[in-house]
Scaffold this active site. Sequence first.
Site, short mmCIF file in Angstrom:
data_model
loop_
_atom_site.label_atom_id
_atom_site.label_comp_id
_atom_site.label_asym_id
_atom_site.label_seq_id
_atom_site.Cartn_x
_atom_site.Cartn_y
_atom_site.Cartn_z
N ARG A 2 -5.27 0.38 3.14
CA ARG A 2 -4.43 0.72 1.98
C ARG A 2 -4.12 2.21 1.95
O ARG A 2 -2.98 2.63 1.70
CB ARG A 2 -5.16 0.29 0.70
CG ARG A 2 -4.65 0.90 -0.61
CD ARG A 2 -3.24 0.42 -0.93
NE ARG A 2 -2.81 0.93 -2.21
CZ ARG A 2 -2.20 2.10 -2.40
NH1 ARG A 2 -1.98 2.90 -1.37
NH2 ARG A 2 -1.81 2.46 -3.61
N SER A 16 -11.18 -37.38 -7.11
CA SER A 16 -10.54 -38.17 -6.06
C SER A 16 -9.51 -39.11 -6.68
O SER A 16 -9.66 -39.53 -7.83
CB SER A 16 -11.60 -38.98 -5.31
OG SER A 16 -11.00 -39.99 -4.52
N ARG A 35 14.06 0.39 18.60
CA ARG A 35 14.06 -0.54 17.48
C ARG A 35 13.76 -1.92 18.07
O ARG A 35 14.45 -2.36 18.99
CB ARG A 35 15.43 -0.56 16.78
CG ARG A 35 15.84 0.73 16.10
CD ARG A 35 15.32 0.84 14.68
NE ARG A 35 15.83 -0.24 13.85
CZ ARG A 35 17.07 -0.27 13.33
NH1 ARG A 35 17.92 0.71 13.56
NH2 ARG A 35 17.44 -1.28 12.59
#
Length: 426
Positions: free
Chosen positions: A179, A283, A323
């Site tokens: 981060r 279930s 690129r």
Amino acid sequence: MPDLLWPGDERAGDLLDDTRLLGSMVRIEQAWLDGLVAAGVAPAAAKADLPAVDAADAAGLALGAEGGGNPVVGLVRLLRERLRAAGAADAATWLHRGLTSQDVVDTALVLALVDALDRVDAALGRAADALADLAREHATTVMVGRTLTQHAVPTTFGLKAAGWLRGILGAADEVRRARALLPVQAGGAAGTLSALGELVSLAAAGSAGAAADPLAITDVLADALGLARSVPWHTDRTPITRAGDALGTATQACGRIAADVLTLTRPEIAELGEPADEGRGGSSTMPQKQNPVLSVLVRRAAITTPGLVATLHAAAALADDERPTGSWHAEWATLRDLGRRSVVAVDQTAELVAGLRVHADAMAEQAAHAATTGGLLAERDAVRAVAGAAAIEDLDPSTYLGVADEIVRRVVERADRLRNETRRHP
């Protein structure tokens, strides 16, 4: 809308959805335009508030993105049209000047990764708090230690919880590191900032005061967006793979917890139980079942996210020229799935461990039975025999726990430090 085939997807909210990403792209274009004006590169008349985009715009831009290979081409066209219609012709002229589509897409994805990593970090913190409490509470709760599916030696549930906690703390370290290093992307057509450099030179020649240099303008963009300053990294995809690795590490730590819980909630073991919420775990045909659905769903993410992380690394390895062709494009949906699934899995894990039901009596009963009939203390006897010491008749498994309590103490102390750090620097 929630994903029918990824139960729990709604926990991720609008993270990395089309409208949110386009909003980030507009935010980037706004910050860049403001930076050009502030630096004297663009005229003061070019300063304007860019129009917002909504879900309808996102749908239209998605449909048109095939023509340019990415959504930025259509977005810039749309923003310029709306600016001109609003009488902001200068802003329309200067919008996006010096940038390229990859700058906008990359930086928008980085902003989304900031959000994803922050949310994962917060959920890891909640999980760490709950696990530290479990480790403290059950530091002396004896249970059977299992290796390669078989009974091994006695351990404690506190030590097991501390082992889970250690993985969560390691993941939090990786998430915070990734981060902190997420950078802005602004390189222009081929990573040289040539167009911006030309504009800066022209601005400097036409005024008494020298305009800022191009990299200083990219630094302003980074600061405005709260990202790390950086030179262009168009084909160096380390920022992306680093963030992907951190998300993968987080789901890995959660998957380990889920695997243990799935084993220990089996009816024939029944040492743990998932949080008992009404309507969860049922279930469609068997009314007696209480399925450990949180662990099942966490494990699902732990199984699938490594493949997504691997795709990011493959794309990074194949980034060509100045690129990338195709490999860059392969990152986008991969990051969306990885980010959303990681947020969901860690949030589910935090809920799981916070409400985990520990059946200490069942643990003690199985440990005592294994000690008296299954050789749970056989290692102790073998070690004593090698040392020439007499065998011990006492079959109490709590007498053979090594330094489990000290390991628990050290891991919990580390968790407490993380908690205090978070409170000081939220």
